[in-house]
Each structure stands twice: as C-alpha cells, then as structure tokens.
Design a protein around this motif. Structure first.
Motif, PDB file in Angstrom:
ATOM      1  N   ASP A   1      24.703 -20.906 -32.905  1.00 33.73           N
ATOM      2  CA  ASP A   1      25.290 -22.459 -32.726  1.00 33.73           C
ATOM      3  C   ASP A   1      26.616 -22.550 -32.381  1.00 33.73           C
ATOM      4  N   ALA A   2      27.528 -21.509 -32.961  1.00 36.40           N
ATOM      5  CA  ALA A   2      28.729 -21.608 -32.591  1.00 36.40           C
ATOM      6  C   ALA A   2      29.284 -21.211 -31.296  1.00 36.40           C
ATOM      7  N   ARG A   3      28.371 -20.249 -30.821  1.00 34.88           N
ATOM      8  CA  ARG A   3      28.595 -19.796 -29.397  1.00 34.88           C
ATOM      9  C   ARG A   3      28.066 -20.983 -28.313  1.00 34.88           C
ATOM     10  N   THR A   4      27.100 -21.447 -28.688  1.00 30.63           N
ATOM     11  CA  THR A   4      26.679 -22.689 -27.832  1.00 30.63           C
ATOM     12  C   THR A   4      27.589 -23.734 -27.752  1.00 30.63           C
ATOM     13  N   GLU A   5      28.222 -24.196 -28.717  1.00 32.72           N
ATOM     14  CA  GLU A   5      29.032 -25.103 -29.058  1.00 32.72           C
ATOM     15  C   GLU A   5      30.200 -24.732 -28.258  1.00 32.72           C
ATOM     16  N   LEU A   6      30.767 -23.748 -28.204  1.00 29.10           N
ATOM     17  CA  LEU A   6      31.942 -23.254 -27.550  1.00 29.10           C
ATOM     18  C   LEU A   6      31.694 -23.353 -26.174  1.00 29.10           C
ATOM     19  N   LYS A   7      30.656 -22.937 -25.636  1.00 31.31           N
ATOM     20  CA  LYS A   7      29.960 -22.947 -24.144  1.00 31.31           C
ATOM     21  C   LYS A   7      30.052 -24.382 -23.888  1.00 31.31           C
ATOM     22  N   ASP A   8      29.319 -25.173 -24.471  1.00 28.75           N
ATOM     23  CA  ASP A   8      29.405 -26.587 -24.073  1.00 28.75           C
ATOM     24  C   ASP A   8      30.718 -27.241 -23.856  1.00 28.75           C
ATOM     25  N   ARG A   9      31.622 -26.976 -24.891  1.00 28.88           N
ATOM     26  CA  ARG A   9      33.040 -27.498 -25.088  1.00 28.88           C
ATOM     27  C   ARG A   9      33.643 -27.183 -23.792  1.00 28.88           C
ATOM     28  N   LYS A  10      33.423 -25.842 -23.225  1.00 34.95           N
ATOM     29  CA  LYS A  10      34.101 -25.347 -22.122  1.00 34.95           C
ATOM     30  C   LYS A  10      33.618 -25.998 -20.742  1.00 34.95           C
ATOM     31  N   THR A  11      32.264 -26.200 -20.713  1.00 33.22           N
ATOM     32  CA  THR A  11      31.534 -26.917 -19.749  1.00 33.22           C
ATOM     33  C   THR A  11      32.147 -28.553 -19.599  1.00 33.22           C
ATOM     34  N   ILE A  12      32.259 -29.135 -20.466  1.00 32.77           N
ATOM     35  CA  ILE A  12      32.798 -30.434 -20.927  1.00 32.77           C
ATOM     36  C   ILE A  12      34.007 -30.561 -20.307  1.00 32.77           C
ATOM     37  N   ASP A  13      34.995 -29.689 -20.698  1.00 30.26           N
ATOM     38  CA  ASP A  13      36.362 -29.430 -20.133  1.00 30.26           C
ATOM     39  C   ASP A  13      36.502 -29.467 -18.766  1.00 30.26           C
ATOM     40  N   ARG A  14      35.636 -28.441 -18.204  1.00 24.13           N
ATOM     41  CA  ARG A  14      35.641 -28.242 -16.946  1.00 24.13           C
ATOM     42  C   ARG A  14      35.137 -29.415 -15.940  1.00 24.13           C
ATOM     43  N   ALA A  15      34.097 -30.137 -16.421  1.00 28.06           N
ATOM     44  CA  ALA A  15      33.593 -31.524 -15.854  1.00 28.06           C
ATOM     45  C   ALA A  15      34.835 -32.420 -15.801  1.00 28.06           C
TER      46      ALA A  15
ATOM     47  N   GLY B   1      38.000 -32.000 -16.036  1.00 31.49           N
ATOM     48  CA  GLY B   1      39.088 -31.499 -15.177  1.00 31.49           C
ATOM     49  C   GLY B   1      38.627 -31.922 -13.701  1.00 31.49           C
ATOM     50  N   LEU B   2      37.283 -31.868 -13.471  1.00 30.88           N
ATOM     51  CA  LEU B   2      37.066 -32.176 -11.855  1.00 30.88           C
ATOM     52  C   LEU B   2      37.288 -33.766 -11.689  1.00 30.88           C
ATOM     53  N   LEU B   3      36.719 -34.400 -12.706  1.00 29.25           N
ATOM     54  CA  LEU B   3      36.697 -35.916 -12.688  1.00 29.25           C
ATOM     55  C   LEU B   3      38.086 -36.285 -12.527  1.00 29.25           C
ATOM     56  N   MET B   4      38.902 -35.764 -13.407  1.00 34.45           N
ATOM     57  CA  MET B   4      40.441 -36.071 -13.339  1.00 34.45           C
ATOM     58  C   MET B   4      40.953 -35.888 -12.191  1.00 34.45           C
ATOM     59  N   GLN B   5      40.758 -34.607 -11.464  1.00 33.15           N
ATOM     60  CA  GLN B   5      41.339 -34.252 -10.243  1.00 33.15           C
ATOM     61  C   GLN B   5      40.793 -34.928  -8.898  1.00 33.15           C
ATOM     62  N   ARG B   6      39.623 -35.195  -8.940  1.00 38.13           N
ATOM     63  CA  ARG B   6      38.743 -35.900  -7.672  1.00 38.13           C
ATOM     64  C   ARG B   6      39.067 -37.408  -7.738  1.00 38.13           C
ATOM     65  N   GLN B   7      38.949 -37.737  -9.020  1.00 38.96           N
ATOM     66  CA  GLN B   7      38.800 -39.430  -9.132  1.00 38.96           C
ATOM     67  C   GLN B   7      40.052 -40.060  -9.824  1.00 38.96           C
ATOM     68  N   GLY B   8      40.986 -39.113 -10.003  1.00 39.08           N
ATOM     69  CA  GLY B   8      42.190 -39.535 -10.535  1.00 39.08           C
ATOM     70  C   GLY B   8      42.197 -40.382 -11.709  1.00 39.08           C
ATOM     71  N   LEU B   9      41.236 -39.825 -12.703  1.00 42.32           N
ATOM     72  CA  LEU B   9      41.181 -40.351 -13.907  1.00 42.32           C
ATOM     73  C   LEU B   9      41.724 -39.589 -15.052  1.00 42.32           C
ATOM     74  N   SER B  10      42.329 -40.472 -16.163  1.00 46.62           N
ATOM     75  CA  SER B  10      42.722 -39.910 -17.370  1.00 46.62           C
ATOM     76  C   SER B  10      41.865 -39.041 -18.136  1.00 46.62           C
ATOM     77  N   GLU B  11      42.253 -38.048 -18.998  1.00 40.10           N
ATOM     78  CA  GLU B  11      41.376 -37.246 -19.792  1.00 40.10           C
ATOM     79  C   GLU B  11      40.500 -38.256 -20.504  1.00 40.10           C
ATOM     80  N   LYS B  12      40.909 -39.177 -21.021  1.00 42.60           N
ATOM     81  CA  LYS B  12      40.238 -40.235 -21.857  1.00 42.60           C
ATOM     82  C   LYS B  12      38.982 -40.815 -20.951  1.00 42.60           C
TER      83      LYS B  12
END
Length: 208
Positions: free
Chosen positions: A149-163, A165-176
């Motif tokens: 569960d901990a490994r899955t949670e860590l992997k999910d968190r990294k995936t969400i952070d990458r997504a 980051g892409l939205l912030m970069q390509r659409q000029g959005l804030s992190e929130k």
C-alpha cells in the motif's frame, strides 16, 4: 477456528520398502505419529502428498490453509517443491523434522517457513505450534500488505505530481489550479486521481 483449517502434509510414502532400513522405519513412524496427532487435535487433514513436480497442481486444487512439510534428509528438496508450489498463493508452512542439522534453518525461514520444529511431534505440542505459525503468517501478510500500500501510494503521488507539473507548464496554471483540475476530472469520470493523472501523462507522451 483451527478445527476448520484445511491442512496438507507433504511427506514421503509411509510404506517402507526395506524393513531393515532403520532410518526409513523411524521416519515412517514419525510421519504416522504426526498425522495421528493432527487428527487427535481435530485438525482437518485433507491430504498427504509427495514432494514432486505435481505438487503445485495438487495444492491449487485442494486450496489448503496450512502446509506441513514432514521431511528428513530430503528436507531441502521437499521445501523447494513447496515454496515453488506456493509462490503465487502464499500459505503458512510448518516444517517438522528429526534432523538436528540446523544449517539450513535460515534458508527455510527465508523461503517462507513459519515454524521449523525439530523433534516436536508430541501430540500436545502440535496445536500451539500451528497456532503460532498461523499467527506469524497473518502478521507477515499484514506487513506485506502495508508495504505494498505504501509503495502504491508513493507511486501514485509521483504520478499526480508529474501530471500537475505538466498542467502548470503547458496551461500556465498554479499548483492548486492544476490539482483542482485533476480532481474535478477524476470526480466527473468516476476515476481515482492517480488514474486520471496517468491517463493524462500517457496522452502527453503520445502527443510528444
């Protein structure tokens, strides 16, 4: 609860080809004593199987709750068969032996043996031994589940952070704003946040 446990014993044949073979006679007597002890303690002994290449299929058919390996000189071979047979569906394994050579105890425990018992076949000892083995197995399974569960949670968190980051970069959005956009998409589609994030990353990869 223990009365309902489905137990399979992995042991050599009780038949002794040479009555003059004292070791074989002793092993057969000990193996017979183990099975009698299980029955006297009201355990459900569903089968006694040899440690051979068909063991995996037989265990898959029988679906035992606990496996007892009853072996002597061929203990390592028998254990390897049992470990191979239970690698995809882990079960508690208890090993009974009269072999006082404990050099491979560490290997046995690493392979998944919950209890390694030398000369422990007195009927009154069988129930507490199996109780402890079941408890240890359940504890280890719970730890494995927590780790997964901990490994899955860590992997999910990294995936969400990458997504994000892409939205912030390509659409000029804030992190929130990026997070809220992912969260709204997940709610609208009835998906988990990490699933939406992964799908978005997959699309971005395809589009370059």
């Amino acid at each position: 609860m223990n009365e309902a446990l489905r137990i399979v014993v992995v042991a050599p044949d009780l038949h002794v080809a040479d009555p003059g073979d004292d070791h074989a006679v002793l092993q057969a007597e000990r193996s017979r004593a183990l099975r009698i002890g299980l029955l006297e303690n009201n355990f459900n002994l569903v089968a006694t199987l040899p440690a051979d290449v068909f063991l995996s299929d037989r265990l898959a058919q029988l679906q035992p709750d606990l496996i007892i390996v009853d072996a002597e000189s061929e203990a390592r071979d028998a254990l390897e068969h049992v470990v191979m047979a239970t690698r995809d569906a882990r079960r508690p394994i208890v090993m009974f032996t009269n072999d006082e050579d404990t050099s491979h105890v560490k290997d046995a425990v690493a392979a998944g043996v919950c209890a390694y018992i030398v000369a422990g076949l007195a009927p009154h000892r069988i129930r507490p031994i199996l109780d402890v083995a079941m408890a240890r197995f359940q504890h280890e399974q719970a730890l494995r589940a927590e780790l997964a569960d901990a490994r899955t949670e860590l992997k999910d968190r990294k995936t969400i952070d990458r997504a994000k980051g892409l939205l912030m970069q390509r659409q000029g959005l804030s992190e929130k704003e990026a997070y809220e956009k992912l969260r709204k998409t997940a709610m609208d589609k009835g998906l988990k946040l990490a699933e939406v994030a992964q799908r978005m990353l997959d699309v971005m990869d395809l589009l370059g």
